[in-house]
Design an enzyme around this catalytic site. Structure first.
Site, mmCIF file in Angstrom:
data_model
loop_
_atom_site.group_PDB
_atom_site.id
_atom_site.type_symbol
_atom_site.label_atom_id
_atom_site.label_comp_id
_atom_site.label_asym_id
_atom_site.label_seq_id
_atom_site.Cartn_x
_atom_site.Cartn_y
_atom_site.Cartn_z
ATOM 1 N N HIS A 240 -7.438 9.999 10.419
ATOM 2 C CA HIS A 240 -6.979 11.385 10.572
ATOM 3 C C HIS A 240 -8.123 12.149 11.231
ATOM 4 O O HIS A 240 -9.298 11.866 10.953
ATOM 5 C CB HIS A 240 -6.726 12.066 9.227
ATOM 6 C CG HIS A 240 -5.672 11.436 8.370
ATOM 7 N ND1 HIS A 240 -5.923 10.375 7.560
ATOM 8 C CD2 HIS A 240 -4.372 11.764 8.176
ATOM 9 C CE1 HIS A 240 -4.819 10.056 6.901
ATOM 10 N NE2 HIS A 240 -3.858 10.873 7.256
ATOM 11 N N HIS B 240 6.094 3.334 0.656
ATOM 12 C CA HIS B 240 6.991 4.485 0.787
ATOM 13 C C HIS B 240 8.444 4.030 0.678
ATOM 14 O O HIS B 240 9.289 4.738 0.147
ATOM 15 C CB HIS B 240 6.784 5.189 2.130
ATOM 16 C CG HIS B 240 5.414 5.755 2.301
ATOM 17 N ND1 HIS B 240 4.994 6.351 3.470
ATOM 18 C CD2 HIS B 240 4.353 5.827 1.464
ATOM 19 C CE1 HIS B 240 3.740 6.761 3.341
ATOM 20 N NE2 HIS B 240 3.327 6.447 2.131
ATOM 21 N N ASP C 96 2.876 6.468 -4.995
ATOM 22 C CA ASP C 96 2.269 5.729 -3.897
ATOM 23 C C ASP C 96 0.906 5.212 -4.355
ATOM 24 O O ASP C 96 -0.063 5.961 -4.345
ATOM 25 C CB ASP C 96 2.103 6.749 -2.751
ATOM 26 C CG ASP C 96 1.955 6.129 -1.389
ATOM 27 O OD1 ASP C 96 2.198 4.932 -1.257
ATOM 28 O OD2 ASP C 96 1.604 6.878 -0.453
HETATM 29 C C1 XLS Z 1 0.450 8.965 2.840
HETATM 30 C C2 XLS Z 1 0.500 8.334 4.146
HETATM 31 C C3 XLS Z 1 -0.675 8.655 5.043
HETATM 32 C C4 XLS Z 1 -0.342 8.329 6.469
HETATM 33 C C5 XLS Z 1 -1.234 8.977 7.458
HETATM 34 O O1 XLS Z 1 1.147 8.616 1.919
HETATM 35 O O2 XLS Z 1 0.635 6.962 3.987
HETATM 36 O O3 XLS Z 1 -1.811 8.005 4.599
HETATM 37 O O4 XLS Z 1 -0.364 6.954 6.681
HETATM 38 O O5 XLS Z 1 -1.245 10.331 7.325
HETATM 39 NI NI NI Z 2 0.546 5.482 5.524
HETATM 40 NI NI NI Z 3 1.225 6.293 1.810
#
Ligand code: XLS
Ligand code: NI
Ligand code: NI
Length: 433
Positions: free
Chosen positions: A98, A268, A304
Protein backbone atom coordinates in the site's frame (compact mmCIF):
# COMPACT_ATOMS: atom_id res chain seq x y z
CA UNK A 1 25.40 -3.75 2.82
CA UNK A 2 22.90 -6.25 1.44
CA UNK A 3 19.65 -7.08 3.23
CA UNK A 4 21.09 -10.53 3.85
CA UNK A 5 24.05 -9.11 5.79
CA UNK A 6 22.02 -6.35 7.43
CA UNK A 7 18.97 -8.26 8.68
CA UNK A 8 19.17 -11.96 7.87
CA UNK A 9 22.72 -13.05 8.68
CA UNK A 10 21.66 -16.31 10.26
CA UNK A 11 19.12 -17.23 7.55
CA UNK A 12 20.55 -19.78 5.10
CA UNK A 13 19.91 -19.70 1.37
CA UNK A 14 16.83 -21.83 0.68
CA UNK A 15 17.35 -24.48 -1.95
CA UNK A 16 15.38 -27.38 -3.41
CA UNK A 17 15.92 -30.64 -1.53
CA UNK A 18 13.36 -33.27 -2.49
CA UNK A 19 14.84 -35.79 -0.05
CA UNK A 20 14.32 -33.52 2.99
CA UNK A 21 12.83 -35.18 6.06
CA UNK A 22 9.98 -33.78 8.17
CA UNK A 23 12.24 -31.79 10.50
CA UNK A 24 14.30 -30.18 7.74
CA UNK A 25 12.32 -27.00 7.09
CA UNK A 26 15.05 -24.74 5.71
CA UNK A 27 14.62 -25.95 2.16
CA UNK A 28 11.94 -26.53 -0.46
CA UNK A 29 10.84 -30.11 -0.72
CA UNK A 30 8.54 -29.39 -3.69
CA UNK A 31 9.26 -25.91 -5.06
CA UNK A 32 11.89 -26.04 -7.73
CA UNK A 33 11.71 -22.69 -9.53
CA UNK A 34 13.07 -23.82 -12.89
CA UNK A 35 11.28 -27.16 -13.19
CA UNK A 36 9.00 -27.11 -16.23
CA UNK A 37 5.47 -28.50 -15.93
CA UNK A 38 2.97 -28.32 -18.79
CA UNK A 39 5.14 -25.88 -20.71
CA UNK A 40 5.83 -23.38 -17.91
CA UNK A 41 8.37 -23.23 -15.11
CA UNK A 42 7.10 -23.50 -11.55
CA UNK A 43 8.23 -19.94 -11.01
CA UNK A 44 5.98 -18.79 -13.86
CA UNK A 45 2.98 -20.81 -12.76
CA UNK A 46 3.22 -19.56 -9.19
CA UNK A 47 4.61 -16.00 -9.33
CA UNK A 48 4.91 -15.67 -5.54
CA UNK A 49 4.99 -12.29 -3.91
CA UNK A 50 5.58 -11.15 -0.35
CA UNK A 51 3.35 -8.46 1.07
CA UNK A 52 4.69 -5.44 2.80
CA UNK A 53 1.93 -4.74 5.28
CA UNK A 54 2.01 -8.09 7.07
CA UNK A 55 5.56 -9.27 6.56
CA UNK A 56 7.41 -5.98 6.99
CA UNK A 57 5.02 -3.57 8.76
CA UNK A 58 3.22 -6.16 10.92
CA UNK A 59 3.89 -5.97 14.65
CA UNK A 60 1.57 -8.64 16.01
CA UNK A 61 -0.59 -5.99 17.69
CA UNK A 62 -4.31 -6.80 17.73
CA UNK A 63 -7.38 -5.11 19.24
CA UNK A 64 -6.62 -6.79 22.56
CA UNK A 65 -2.85 -6.73 22.68
CA UNK A 66 0.34 -4.78 22.14
CA UNK A 67 2.99 -5.65 19.55
CA UNK A 68 4.75 -8.98 20.01
CA UNK A 69 6.92 -9.03 16.87
CA UNK A 70 10.01 -6.89 17.15
CA UNK A 71 11.65 -6.48 13.78
CA UNK A 72 15.03 -4.80 13.33
CA UNK A 73 13.71 -2.85 10.31
CA UNK A 74 10.89 -1.20 12.22
CA UNK A 75 13.16 1.05 14.32
CA UNK A 76 13.82 4.81 14.22
CA UNK A 77 11.65 7.69 12.98
CA UNK A 78 8.80 6.77 10.60
CA UNK A 79 10.91 7.78 7.56
CA UNK A 80 14.03 5.95 8.85
CA UNK A 81 11.97 2.80 9.43
CA UNK A 82 10.38 3.16 5.97
CA UNK A 83 13.83 3.12 4.36
CA UNK A 84 15.06 0.19 6.46
CA UNK A 85 11.94 -1.76 5.50
CA UNK A 86 12.57 -1.24 1.80
CA UNK A 87 16.00 -2.77 2.20
CA UNK A 88 14.66 -5.69 4.22
CA UNK A 89 11.92 -6.36 1.68
CA UNK A 90 14.35 -7.03 -1.17
CA UNK A 91 14.85 -10.75 -0.82
CA UNK A 92 11.96 -12.04 -2.90
CA UNK A 93 11.02 -12.02 -6.56
CA UNK A 94 7.85 -9.92 -6.28
CA UNK A 95 6.39 -7.67 -3.63
CA UNK A 96 3.12 -5.85 -3.04
CA UNK A 97 2.45 -2.75 -0.97
CA UNK A 98 0.00 0.00 0.00
CA UNK A 99 1.25 3.53 -0.57
CA UNK A 100 1.16 4.11 3.20
CA UNK A 101 3.16 0.97 4.02
CA UNK A 102 5.94 2.24 1.83
CA UNK A 103 6.11 5.76 3.31
CA UNK A 104 4.32 7.43 6.21
CA UNK A 105 1.42 9.81 5.60
CA UNK A 106 2.43 13.47 6.03
CA UNK A 107 0.30 16.29 7.36
CA UNK A 108 -0.68 17.40 3.84
CA UNK A 109 -1.16 15.57 0.55
CA UNK A 110 1.99 17.26 -0.75
CA UNK A 111 4.04 16.02 2.20
CA UNK A 112 2.69 12.47 1.84
CA UNK A 113 3.57 12.54 -1.84
CA UNK A 114 7.09 13.79 -1.10
CA UNK A 115 7.61 10.97 1.44
CA UNK A 116 6.41 8.48 -1.12
CA UNK A 117 8.71 9.90 -3.79
CA UNK A 118 11.70 9.68 -1.48
CA UNK A 119 11.16 6.07 -0.41
CA UNK A 120 10.11 4.84 -3.86
CA UNK A 121 13.30 6.37 -5.33
CA UNK A 122 15.18 4.03 -3.04
CA UNK A 123 12.86 1.14 -3.92
CA UNK A 124 13.46 1.71 -7.64
CA UNK A 125 17.20 1.73 -7.12
CA UNK A 126 17.00 -1.57 -5.20
CA UNK A 127 14.66 -3.09 -7.80
CA UNK A 128 17.23 -2.34 -10.47
CA UNK A 129 20.05 -3.80 -8.38
CA UNK A 130 18.24 -6.99 -7.34
CA UNK A 131 15.78 -7.74 -10.16
CA UNK A 132 12.90 -7.79 -7.67
CA UNK A 133 9.63 -6.44 -9.16
CA UNK A 134 6.31 -5.06 -7.99
CA UNK A 135 3.44 -7.50 -8.44
CA UNK A 136 0.94 -4.87 -7.40
CA UNK A 137 0.49 -1.53 -5.72
CA UNK A 138 -2.61 -0.38 -3.90
CA UNK A 139 -3.69 2.78 -2.10
CA UNK A 140 -4.66 2.62 1.54
CA UNK A 141 -8.07 4.31 1.47
CA UNK A 142 -9.25 2.94 4.81
CA UNK A 143 -6.88 3.69 7.74
CA UNK A 144 -6.99 7.49 7.94
CA UNK A 145 -10.01 8.90 9.86
CA UNK A 146 -11.08 10.91 6.79
CA UNK A 147 -12.08 7.59 5.20
CA UNK A 148 -14.24 6.35 8.07
CA UNK A 149 -17.44 6.76 6.01
CA UNK A 150 -15.85 5.40 2.84
CA UNK A 151 -13.46 6.69 0.18
CA UNK A 152 -15.12 6.75 -3.26
CA UNK A 153 -18.47 5.94 -1.61
CA UNK A 154 -18.18 8.68 1.01
CA UNK A 155 -21.29 10.90 1.26
CA UNK A 156 -18.88 13.88 1.23
CA UNK A 157 -17.38 14.56 -2.21
CA UNK A 158 -14.39 16.24 -0.53
CA UNK A 159 -13.33 12.83 0.79
CA UNK A 160 -13.86 11.23 -2.62
CA UNK A 161 -11.61 13.96 -4.01
CA UNK A 162 -8.89 13.14 -1.48
CA UNK A 163 -9.10 9.46 -2.40
CA UNK A 164 -8.84 10.42 -6.07
CA UNK A 165 -5.76 12.55 -5.44
CA UNK A 166 -4.20 9.63 -3.55
CA UNK A 167 -5.00 7.15 -6.32
CA UNK A 168 -3.57 9.54 -8.93
CA UNK A 169 -0.28 9.53 -7.04
CA UNK A 170 -0.53 5.75 -6.53
CA UNK A 171 -0.84 5.27 -10.29
CA UNK A 172 2.19 7.50 -10.87
CA UNK A 173 4.16 5.38 -8.40
CA UNK A 174 2.93 2.17 -10.08
CA UNK A 175 4.24 3.51 -13.37
CA UNK A 176 7.57 4.58 -11.87
CA UNK A 177 8.16 1.14 -10.32
CA UNK A 178 6.84 -0.85 -13.29
CA UNK A 179 4.05 -2.49 -11.26
CA UNK A 180 2.33 -5.29 -13.15
CA UNK A 181 -1.05 -4.78 -11.45
CA UNK A 182 -2.92 -2.21 -9.38
CA UNK A 183 -5.41 -3.35 -6.74
CA UNK A 184 -8.52 -1.67 -5.33
CA UNK A 185 -9.71 -3.14 -2.05
CA UNK A 186 -12.80 -1.33 -0.75
CA UNK A 187 -12.73 -2.03 2.97
CA UNK A 188 -14.82 1.01 3.82
CA UNK A 189 -16.84 1.05 0.60
CA UNK A 190 -20.07 -0.18 2.14
CA UNK A 191 -22.19 0.64 5.15
CA UNK A 192 -22.94 -0.04 8.79
CA UNK A 193 -26.55 1.10 8.58
CA UNK A 194 -28.81 1.15 5.57
CA UNK A 195 -30.81 3.94 7.28
CA UNK A 196 -28.14 6.58 6.67
CA UNK A 197 -27.01 5.26 3.27
CA UNK A 198 -28.04 5.96 -0.32
CA UNK A 199 -26.78 2.73 -1.85
CA UNK A 200 -27.64 3.64 -5.45
CA UNK A 201 -25.77 6.93 -5.25
CA UNK A 202 -22.72 5.37 -3.60
CA UNK A 203 -22.41 2.62 -6.21
CA UNK A 204 -22.63 5.16 -9.01
CA UNK A 205 -19.95 7.35 -7.39
CA UNK A 206 -17.69 4.32 -7.00
CA UNK A 207 -18.17 3.34 -10.65
CA UNK A 208 -17.39 6.88 -11.81
CA UNK A 209 -14.35 6.96 -9.56
CA UNK A 210 -13.07 3.78 -11.25
CA UNK A 211 -13.71 5.38 -14.63
CA UNK A 212 -11.52 8.31 -13.61
CA UNK A 213 -8.78 5.87 -12.60
CA UNK A 214 -9.03 4.08 -15.97
CA UNK A 215 -8.80 7.42 -17.78
CA UNK A 216 -5.73 8.53 -15.84
CA UNK A 217 -4.06 5.15 -16.30
CA UNK A 218 -4.52 5.48 -20.05
CA UNK A 219 -3.35 9.09 -20.02
CA UNK A 220 -0.02 8.30 -18.34
CA UNK A 221 0.46 5.12 -20.41
CA UNK A 222 0.51 2.88 -17.36
CA UNK A 223 0.56 -0.65 -18.64
CA UNK A 224 -0.80 -2.74 -15.79
CA UNK A 225 -3.87 -4.80 -14.95
CA UNK A 226 -6.48 -3.21 -12.65
CA UNK A 227 -7.86 -5.59 -10.04
CA UNK A 228 -10.71 -5.39 -7.54
CA UNK A 229 -10.40 -7.50 -4.40
CA UNK A 230 -13.78 -8.70 -3.10
CA UNK A 231 -14.51 -8.96 0.62
CA UNK A 232 -17.98 -9.22 2.16
CA UNK A 233 -17.43 -7.47 5.50
CA UNK A 234 -14.79 -6.27 7.96
CA UNK A 235 -14.31 -3.44 8.59
CA UNK A 236 -17.80 -2.56 7.24
CA UNK A 237 -20.86 -4.54 8.16
CA UNK A 238 -21.63 -4.84 4.47
CA UNK A 239 -19.10 -4.21 1.70
CA UNK A 240 -20.20 -3.59 -1.87
CA UNK A 241 -17.46 -5.80 -3.31
CA UNK A 242 -19.08 -8.69 -1.43
CA UNK A 243 -17.74 -11.60 -3.46
CA UNK A 244 -16.63 -12.47 -6.99
CA UNK A 245 -20.12 -12.58 -8.44
CA UNK A 246 -21.15 -9.21 -6.92
CA UNK A 247 -18.03 -7.53 -8.27
CA UNK A 248 -18.49 -9.03 -11.73
CA UNK A 249 -22.12 -7.88 -11.77
CA UNK A 250 -21.05 -4.39 -10.66
CA UNK A 251 -18.37 -4.18 -13.34
CA UNK A 252 -20.72 -5.36 -16.07
CA UNK A 253 -23.55 -3.10 -14.91
CA UNK A 254 -21.34 -0.01 -15.14
CA UNK A 255 -19.51 -1.08 -18.33
CA UNK A 256 -16.16 -1.51 -16.56
CA UNK A 257 -15.53 -5.19 -17.25
CA UNK A 258 -12.97 -4.55 -19.99
CA UNK A 259 -10.73 -2.69 -17.59
CA UNK A 260 -10.73 -4.85 -14.47
CA UNK A 261 -10.13 -8.36 -13.26
CA UNK A 262 -10.38 -9.75 -9.75
CA UNK A 263 -7.83 -10.37 -7.03
CA UNK A 264 -9.34 -13.22 -5.05
CA UNK A 265 -8.41 -13.73 -1.42
CA UNK A 266 -9.73 -17.10 -0.21
CA UNK A 267 -10.05 -15.92 3.39
CA UNK A 268 -12.52 -13.31 2.10
CA UNK A 269 -14.33 -16.00 0.13
CA UNK A 270 -14.86 -18.10 3.24
CA UNK A 271 -15.92 -14.97 5.13
CA UNK A 272 -18.70 -14.63 2.53
CA UNK A 273 -19.90 -18.11 3.46
CA UNK A 274 -18.44 -19.87 0.43
CA UNK A 275 -15.96 -22.72 0.23
CA UNK A 276 -12.25 -21.90 -0.08
CA UNK A 277 -12.04 -22.25 -3.87
CA UNK A 278 -15.46 -20.82 -4.71
CA UNK A 279 -14.50 -17.31 -5.86
CA UNK A 280 -11.36 -18.55 -7.62
CA UNK A 281 -13.52 -20.84 -9.75
CA UNK A 282 -16.32 -18.28 -10.27
CA UNK A 283 -13.96 -15.47 -11.30
CA UNK A 284 -12.05 -17.79 -13.60
CA UNK A 285 -15.25 -19.03 -15.27
CA UNK A 286 -15.97 -15.44 -16.31
CA UNK A 287 -12.39 -14.92 -17.52
CA UNK A 288 -11.92 -12.49 -14.63
CA UNK A 289 -9.41 -14.20 -12.32
CA UNK A 290 -6.45 -11.83 -12.36
CA UNK A 291 -4.50 -12.61 -9.20
CA UNK A 292 -4.74 -14.39 -5.85
CA UNK A 293 -4.09 -13.20 -2.30
CA UNK A 294 -2.85 -16.60 -1.20
CA UNK A 295 -3.91 -17.07 2.39
CA UNK A 296 -6.44 -18.94 4.48
CA UNK A 297 -8.80 -18.35 7.38
CA UNK A 298 -9.97 -20.71 10.08
CA UNK A 299 -13.20 -22.42 9.15
CA UNK A 300 -14.43 -22.05 12.74
CA UNK A 301 -13.96 -18.27 12.87
CA UNK A 302 -15.93 -15.46 11.27
CA UNK A 303 -13.11 -13.03 10.54
CA UNK A 304 -10.08 -12.47 8.35
CA UNK A 305 -7.19 -14.24 10.11
CA UNK A 306 -4.87 -14.02 7.09
CA UNK A 307 -3.02 -17.25 7.86
CA UNK A 308 -0.41 -18.77 5.59
CA UNK A 309 -2.02 -21.27 3.18
CA UNK A 310 -0.81 -24.72 4.19
CA UNK A 311 -3.67 -27.02 3.17
CA UNK A 312 -2.78 -29.17 0.16
CA UNK A 313 -6.39 -29.80 -0.81
CA UNK A 314 -6.94 -26.06 -1.17
CA UNK A 315 -3.74 -25.33 -3.04
CA UNK A 316 -4.48 -28.21 -5.44
CA UNK A 317 -7.91 -26.80 -6.29
CA UNK A 318 -6.55 -23.28 -6.79
CA UNK A 319 -3.74 -24.49 -9.03
CA UNK A 320 -6.11 -26.70 -11.02
CA UNK A 321 -8.16 -23.60 -11.86
CA UNK A 322 -5.06 -21.56 -12.67
CA UNK A 323 -3.73 -24.25 -15.02
CA UNK A 324 -7.12 -24.59 -16.70
CA UNK A 325 -7.15 -20.86 -17.48
CA UNK A 326 -3.60 -21.02 -18.82
CA UNK A 327 -1.79 -19.21 -15.97
CA UNK A 328 -2.24 -16.20 -13.74
CA UNK A 329 0.21 -13.70 -15.26
CA UNK A 330 0.47 -10.71 -14.97
CA UNK A 331 -1.04 -11.58 -11.57
CA UNK A 332 0.49 -13.96 -9.08
CA UNK A 333 0.15 -15.59 -5.69
CA UNK A 334 0.58 -12.84 -3.15
CA UNK A 335 1.01 -13.97 0.43
CA UNK A 336 -1.49 -11.62 2.07
CA UNK A 337 -0.77 -13.59 5.22
CA UNK A 338 0.78 -12.92 8.59
CA UNK A 339 2.56 -15.11 11.07
CA UNK A 340 0.55 -15.51 14.29
CA UNK A 341 1.34 -12.93 16.96
CA UNK A 342 2.59 -15.85 19.05
CA UNK A 343 5.11 -16.81 16.32
CA UNK A 344 7.65 -14.31 17.54
CA UNK A 345 10.93 -15.51 16.03
CA UNK A 346 12.22 -13.93 12.84
CA UNK A 347 12.70 -17.53 11.66
CA UNK A 348 8.93 -18.07 11.84
CA UNK A 349 8.47 -15.52 9.05
CA UNK A 350 10.75 -17.54 6.77
CA UNK A 351 9.35 -20.94 7.70
CA UNK A 352 5.86 -19.58 6.95
CA UNK A 353 6.79 -18.47 3.44
CA UNK A 354 8.79 -21.60 2.67
CA UNK A 355 5.96 -23.83 3.91
CA UNK A 356 3.31 -21.96 1.94
CA UNK A 357 5.40 -21.92 -1.24
CA UNK A 358 5.90 -25.65 -0.89
CA UNK A 359 2.18 -26.14 -0.27
CA UNK A 360 1.43 -24.38 -3.56
CA UNK A 361 4.20 -26.20 -5.43
CA UNK A 362 2.70 -29.46 -4.24
CA UNK A 363 -0.77 -28.26 -5.23
CA UNK A 364 0.63 -27.40 -8.67
CA UNK A 365 2.18 -30.85 -9.08
CA UNK A 366 -1.03 -32.57 -7.94
CA UNK A 367 -3.12 -30.51 -10.34
CA UNK A 368 -0.75 -31.23 -13.22
CA UNK A 369 -1.04 -34.98 -12.54
CA UNK A 370 -4.81 -34.72 -12.35
CA UNK A 371 -5.09 -32.80 -15.61
CA UNK A 372 -2.51 -34.84 -17.54
CA UNK A 373 -3.99 -38.09 -16.35
CA UNK A 374 -7.28 -36.99 -17.86
CA UNK A 375 -9.42 -39.20 -15.64
CA UNK A 376 -11.35 -36.50 -13.75
CA UNK A 377 -11.56 -34.07 -16.69
CA UNK A 378 -12.84 -36.96 -18.82
CA UNK A 379 -15.49 -37.82 -16.26
CA UNK A 380 -16.65 -34.20 -16.12
CA UNK A 381 -16.80 -34.05 -19.90
CA UNK A 382 -18.78 -37.27 -19.96
CA UNK A 383 -21.52 -35.69 -17.81
CA UNK A 384 -22.17 -33.09 -20.51
CA UNK A 385 -22.04 -35.23 -23.65
CA UNK A 386 -25.71 -34.55 -24.41
CA UNK A 387 -24.67 -31.00 -25.35
CA UNK A 388 -22.25 -32.10 -28.07
CA UNK A 389 -24.86 -32.93 -30.70
CA UNK A 390 -28.51 -32.49 -31.71
CA UNK A 391 -30.71 -30.45 -29.40
CA UNK A 392 -27.93 -29.99 -26.82
CA UNK A 393 -25.71 -28.42 -29.43
CA UNK A 394 -28.52 -26.06 -30.44
CA UNK A 395 -28.83 -25.00 -26.77
CA UNK A 396 -25.11 -24.28 -26.69
CA UNK A 397 -25.36 -22.19 -29.85
CA UNK A 398 -28.33 -20.32 -28.42
CA UNK A 399 -30.53 -21.26 -31.35
CA UNK A 400 -32.95 -23.62 -29.55
CA UNK A 401 -36.50 -22.44 -28.70
CA UNK A 402 -38.96 -23.54 -26.02
CA UNK A 403 -40.97 -25.14 -28.85
CA UNK A 404 -37.90 -27.23 -29.78
CA UNK A 405 -37.53 -28.37 -26.18
CA UNK A 406 -41.19 -29.32 -25.98
CA UNK A 407 -41.03 -31.25 -29.26
CA UNK A 408 -37.95 -33.13 -28.01
CA UNK A 409 -39.69 -34.23 -24.80
CA UNK A 410 -42.81 -35.28 -26.68
CA UNK A 411 -40.62 -37.44 -28.86
CA UNK A 412 -38.27 -38.94 -26.25
CA UNK A 413 -40.34 -38.92 -23.03
CA UNK A 414 -38.88 -38.88 -19.50
CA UNK A 415 -35.10 -38.28 -19.06
CA UNK A 416 -33.31 -41.18 -17.38
CA UNK A 417 -31.95 -40.85 -13.86
CA UNK A 418 -28.15 -40.37 -13.94
CA UNK A 419 -25.86 -40.55 -10.91
CA UNK A 420 -23.81 -37.43 -10.13
CA UNK A 421 -21.20 -39.74 -8.52
CA UNK A 422 -19.94 -37.12 -6.07
CA UNK A 423 -18.21 -39.65 -3.81
CA UNK A 424 -16.46 -41.20 -6.80
CA UNK A 425 -15.14 -37.78 -7.81
CA UNK A 426 -14.04 -37.03 -4.24
CA UNK A 427 -12.29 -40.37 -3.84
CA UNK A 428 -10.42 -39.96 -7.11
CA UNK A 429 -9.45 -36.39 -6.19
CA UNK A 430 -7.97 -37.66 -2.91
CA UNK A 431 -5.78 -40.12 -4.82
CA UNK A 432 -3.87 -37.16 -6.29
CA UNK A 433 -3.13 -35.43 -2.99
C1 XLS B 1 -7.82 -6.80 3.68
C2 XLS B 1 -7.27 -6.95 2.34
C3 XLS B 1 -6.10 -6.03 2.04
C4 XLS B 1 -5.88 -5.94 0.56
C5 XLS B 1 -5.06 -4.78 0.14
O1 XLS B 1 -8.56 -7.61 4.17
O2 XLS B 1 -6.92 -8.27 2.13
O3 XLS B 1 -4.97 -6.46 2.72
O4 XLS B 1 -5.30 -7.11 0.07
O5 XLS B 1 -5.59 -3.60 0.57
NI1 NI C 1 -5.88 -9.07 0.45
NI1 NI D 1 -7.80 -9.77 3.72
Amino acid sequence: MSAQEEFFKHIPKISYKPSAGPADLWCFKHYSAEEVLMGKSMEDWLRFSVCYWHSFCGTGADTFGFPTLHRPWNEGTPMEAAKKRVRAAFGVKYYTFHDRDMAPEGSTLEESNRNLDEVTDLALQLQNQTGVNVLWVTCNLFTHPRYMNGASTNPDCHVLAYAGAQVKKGLDVAKKLGAQNFVFWGGREGFHSILNTDVGAELKHMANFFKMAVKYKEKIGLNCQFLIEPKPKEPCKHQYDYDAMSVIAFLKHYGLEEHFKLNIEPNHTTLAGHSYEHDIVMASSFGMLGSVDANTGSADLGWDTDQFPMDIRNTTLVMKTIIEQGGIQPGGLNFDAKVRRESTNLEDLFIAHIGAMDAFARGLKNAVCMIQDGLLPGMVKERYTSYSHGLGHKVVLGSATLEDLEAYVKETGEPKITSGKQETFESIFNRYL
